[in-house]
Write a protein that holds these residues in place. Structure first.
Motif, PDB file in Angstrom:
ATOM      1  N   LEU A 180       0.047  10.279   0.078  1.00 54.18           N
ATOM      2  CA  LEU A 180       0.503   9.309  -0.758  1.00 54.18           C
ATOM      3  C   LEU A 180      -0.591   9.024  -1.833  1.00 54.18           C
ATOM      4  CD1 LEU A 180       2.435   6.753  -1.257  1.00 54.18           C
ATOM      5  CD2 LEU A 180       0.952   5.519   0.443  1.00 54.18           C
ATOM      6  N   THR A 181      -1.746   9.126  -1.564  1.00 49.88           N
ATOM      7  CA  THR A 181      -2.857   8.819  -2.349  1.00 49.88           C
ATOM      8  C   THR A 181      -2.878   9.740  -3.436  1.00 49.88           C
ATOM      9  OG1 THR A 181      -4.399   7.773  -0.655  1.00 49.88           O
ATOM     10  CG2 THR A 181      -5.360   8.404  -2.803  1.00 49.88           C
ATOM     11  N   ALA A 182      -2.782  11.075  -3.072  1.00 47.34           N
ATOM     12  CA  ALA A 182      -2.776  12.334  -4.204  1.00 47.34           C
ATOM     13  C   ALA A 182      -1.376  11.999  -5.102  1.00 47.34           C
ATOM     14  CB  ALA A 182      -2.647  13.522  -3.549  1.00 47.34           C
ATOM     15  N   HIS A 183      -0.421  11.525  -4.527  1.00 49.66           N
ATOM     16  CA  HIS A 183       0.901  11.400  -5.383  1.00 49.66           C
ATOM     17  C   HIS A 183       0.771  10.093  -6.467  1.00 49.66           C
ATOM     18  CE1 HIS A 183       5.248  10.855  -6.462  1.00 49.66           C
ATOM     19  NE2 HIS A 183       5.066   9.654  -6.030  1.00 49.66           N
ATOM     20  N   LEU A 184       0.140   8.860  -5.894  1.00 52.70           N
ATOM     21  CA  LEU A 184      -0.032   7.878  -6.749  1.00 52.70           C
ATOM     22  C   LEU A 184      -0.979   8.212  -7.892  1.00 52.70           C
ATOM     23  CD1 LEU A 184      -0.004   4.904  -4.254  1.00 52.70           C
ATOM     24  CD2 LEU A 184       1.730   5.624  -5.916  1.00 52.70           C
ATOM     25  N   LEU A 199       3.642   5.510  17.443  1.00 53.66           N
ATOM     26  CA  LEU A 199       3.958   6.959  16.737  1.00 53.66           C
ATOM     27  C   LEU A 199       4.323   7.036  15.327  1.00 53.66           C
ATOM     28  CD1 LEU A 199       6.553   8.581  19.593  1.00 53.66           C
ATOM     29  CD2 LEU A 199       3.849   9.074  19.254  1.00 53.66           C
ATOM     30  N   LEU A 200       4.976   5.881  14.895  1.00 52.68           N
ATOM     31  CA  LEU A 200       5.243   5.790  13.475  1.00 52.68           C
ATOM     32  C   LEU A 200       3.921   5.155  12.710  1.00 52.68           C
ATOM     33  CD1 LEU A 200       8.637   4.008  13.613  1.00 52.68           C
ATOM     34  CD2 LEU A 200       8.248   6.155  12.993  1.00 52.68           C
ATOM     35  N   VAL A 201       3.114   4.327  13.183  1.00 47.21           N
ATOM     36  CA  VAL A 201       2.012   4.042  12.653  1.00 47.21           C
ATOM     37  C   VAL A 201       1.032   5.178  12.473  1.00 47.21           C
ATOM     38  CG1 VAL A 201      -0.057   2.698  12.840  1.00 47.21           C
ATOM     39  CG2 VAL A 201       1.987   1.675  13.272  1.00 47.21           C
ATOM     40  N   TRP A 202       1.276   6.194  13.540  1.00 45.46           N
ATOM     41  CA  TRP A 202       0.254   7.284  13.312  1.00 45.46           C
ATOM     42  C   TRP A 202       0.605   8.222  12.371  1.00 45.46           C
ATOM     43  CZ3 TRP A 202       2.025  12.452  14.328  1.00 45.46           C
ATOM     44  CH2 TRP A 202       1.029  13.402  14.478  1.00 45.46           C
ATOM     45  N   LEU A 203       1.925   8.294  12.354  1.00 55.54           N
ATOM     46  CA  LEU A 203       2.694   9.264  11.172  1.00 55.54           C
ATOM     47  C   LEU A 203       2.123   8.650   9.833  1.00 55.54           C
ATOM     48  CD1 LEU A 203       4.521  11.632  10.280  1.00 55.54           C
ATOM     49  CD2 LEU A 203       6.480   9.721  10.236  1.00 55.54           C
ATOM     50  N   ARG A 238      -1.112   9.538   4.858  1.00 56.22           N
ATOM     51  CA  ARG A 238      -1.921   8.584   3.855  1.00 56.22           C
ATOM     52  C   ARG A 238      -2.512   9.347   2.786  1.00 56.22           C
ATOM     53  NH1 ARG A 238      -5.494   3.480   5.585  1.00 56.22           N
ATOM     54  NH2 ARG A 238      -5.914   2.662   3.433  1.00 56.22           N
ATOM     55  N   GLU A 239      -3.152  10.537   2.981  1.00 50.58           N
ATOM     56  CA  GLU A 239      -3.672  11.360   2.030  1.00 50.58           C
ATOM     57  C   GLU A 239      -2.842  11.774   0.967  1.00 50.58           C
ATOM     58  OE1 GLU A 239      -6.349  14.008   3.290  1.00 50.58           O
ATOM     59  OE2 GLU A 239      -7.518  12.844   4.231  1.00 50.58           O
ATOM     60  N   HIS A 244       0.871  -1.131  -0.092  1.00 54.25           N
ATOM     61  CA  HIS A 244      -0.038  -0.127  -0.103  1.00 54.25           C
ATOM     62  C   HIS A 244       0.749   1.217  -0.090  1.00 54.25           C
ATOM     63  CE1 HIS A 244      -3.233   2.896   0.943  1.00 54.25           C
ATOM     64  NE2 HIS A 244      -2.528   3.434   1.786  1.00 54.25           N
ATOM     65  N   TYR A 245       1.897   1.155   0.786  1.00 53.29           N
ATOM     66  CA  TYR A 245       2.722   2.376   0.888  1.00 53.29           C
ATOM     67  C   TYR A 245       3.911   2.673   0.112  1.00 53.29           C
ATOM     68  CZ  TYR A 245       0.244   3.906   4.945  1.00 53.29           C
ATOM     69  OH  TYR A 245      -0.891   4.496   5.843  1.00 53.29           O
ATOM     70  N   VAL A 246       4.431   1.517  -0.468  1.00 52.08           N
ATOM     71  CA  VAL A 246       5.391   1.437  -1.453  1.00 52.08           C
ATOM     72  C   VAL A 246       5.157   0.526  -2.734  1.00 52.08           C
ATOM     73  CG1 VAL A 246       7.651   1.359  -1.849  1.00 52.08           C
ATOM     74  CG2 VAL A 246       6.982   1.550   0.332  1.00 52.08           C
TER      75      VAL A 246
END
Length: 435
Positions: free
Chosen positions: A429-433, A417-421, A426-427, A361-363
């Motif tokens: 990332l979606t816009a970039h993809l 804290l990292l999951v929160w980041l 997330r938005e 999802h993230y990469v």
């Protein structure tokens, strides 16, 4: 038209079964020396530091090799690197068997220690099949089913160290030390045969091998439901994933949970025997309970990740890990510490599934490379954490065995804290993809 329609050999489920069995066989080498360390210590008159390095050696090579071999999936689909790693592991275990058959017990002296380390390093190559299998399975399954598929692969495969801890000592007691390693050799050879027959590459790689046309292979593979596709060769996908800052929070998550799982698999027998004075047999059972819970609950964690999303599942599992770590750090009661151990194992297992739900999802444009970084550097937690736990004991004394689990309290909070980041960005990332 039907006669000329390109076909695919195998299926997603068949590939999943093959990869899971292959990883299960390969991962067993992480516990290759743990149950037998006391035998080598006595026979070769090794120092505690030498024993520590011996136990960690398969874990070290298995961790580091996950990075390049995981990334190589984007180039060739996974089948070839998977087989190479398993064959290297066979060579290592065969070497150990030969050493014990010819040298143990009277001639196995300290001068053979470097050879023992070398064969142990080769045996550990089997653990590196994890990152290869992650990429291979990811390309077979749709995004909606990846959480479940990757959790089955990782969870059932991860159960191998727990079974080795239970079974290998029993085999050695029955047929001797060399017989135990002969048994391990036979098992991994069977695993290679099964993987060779079932661990097939995803549709894209099958089509590309036929015509070497990327666009055509992609188009044909889409007809079979493939949704993820590689973007370049091994080094390209490693560099591409390394440039994604979101790769590194995922590495830390896996360092804490899978690396932490490996660390505790090696550390808990010492903890139970020294801090609570539990007998050797019961300490092995308690360690196996932890290991198997963390492995099998990972399958449920994958299902939960598909239903709730990777981020929510990660948060829940990290809270469970945090609670279990607090109990193990401050409890002086055996029964309460056992409950803490169970919570820690459950939290780690579920979170390990959530992490690999988040990877594609993230990469999404470098799944193989990201799986390599996450699986490789994350696995290093199993090599890095035990010495820290040992240093705490040296500094504090006997109470350091419990207080050392405070490391997991700190790591749990950091991971939350990292999951929160990740979720907060997330938005973006979606816009970039979408561009």
């Amino acid at each position: 038209m039907g006669a000329t329609q390109p076909t695919v050999t195998g299926s997603a489920n068949r590939a999943l079964i093959g990869a899971t069995i292959g990883f299960f066989i390969g991962a067993g080498s992480v516990s290759l020396f743990g149950p037998t360390a006391h035998i080598f210590l006595k026979a070769m008159h090794l120092s505690p530091q030498q024993v520590g390095l011996l136990v960690a050696m398969p874990m070290l090579t298995g961790s580091l090799l996950r990075i390049p071999f995981g990334a190589s999936v984007d180039r060739n689909g996974g089948r070839l690197p998977f087989l190479v790693l398993l064959i290297a592991s066979v060579i290592g275990i065969a070497g150990l068997y030969w050493m014990l058959l010819t040298l143990y017990p009277n001639h196995l002296t300290e001068k053979y220690y470097p050879m023992l380390l070398t064969f142990g390093a080769l045996a550990g190559c089997g653990i590196a099949t994890f990152s290869v299998g992650i990429g291979q399975v990811s390309y077979w399954y749709s995004k909606k089913k990846q959480g479940w598929a990757l959790a089955v692969f990782g969870g059932l495969g991860d159960s191998s160290p727990g079974f080795v801890v239970l079974i290998l000592p029993a085999v050695i007691m029955t047929v001797g030390l060399w017989g135990g390693y002969l048994f391990s050799l036979a098992i991994i050879i069977v695993g290679i045969i099964i993987y060779y027959l079932m661990g097939l590459n995803a549709p894209y790689y099958q089509f590309y091998k036929r015509n070497h046309d990327t666009a055509r292979a992609t188009e044909e593979a889409k007809k079979y439901g493939q949704e993820l596709f590689p973007t370049g060769g091994t080094w390209h996908t490693l560099l591409l994933s390394a440039k994604h800052w979101r790769t590194w929070p995922l590495v830390i998550l896996y360092f804490t949970n899978f690396g932490g799982f490996l660390a505790l698999t090696a550390w808990l027998p010492i903890f139970w025997q020294t801090y609570f004075h539990v007998g050797a047999f019961h300490s092995v059972v308690l360690t196996a309970v932890f290991s198997l819970i963390a492995a099998f609950i990972r399958v449920y964690g994958g299902k939960l990740s598909d239903e709730m999303g990777g981020e929510k599942t990660a948060v829940i599992s990290l809270v469970v890990l945090l609670v279990g770590s607090v109990i193990m750090t401050f409890s002086s009661l055996l029964w309460l510490t056992i409950i803490g151990e169970i919570l820690v194992g459950a939290g780690m297992g579920v979170n390990n599934a959530a992490v690999f739900k988040l990877v594609p999802h993230y990469v999404p444009d470098a799944v193989g490379g990201t799986a390599g970084w996450v699986g490789g550097l994350g696995c290093l937690g199993g090599f890095a954490i035990p010495p820290i736990l040992g240093d705490i004991v040296a500094l504090v004394g006997i109470n350091g065995y419990a207080l050392g689990f405070g490391i997991y309290i700190l790591l749990s909070i950091l991971c939350l804290l990292l999951v929160w980041l990740l979720y907060r960005t997330r938005e973006n990332l979606t816009a970039h993809l979408s561009r």
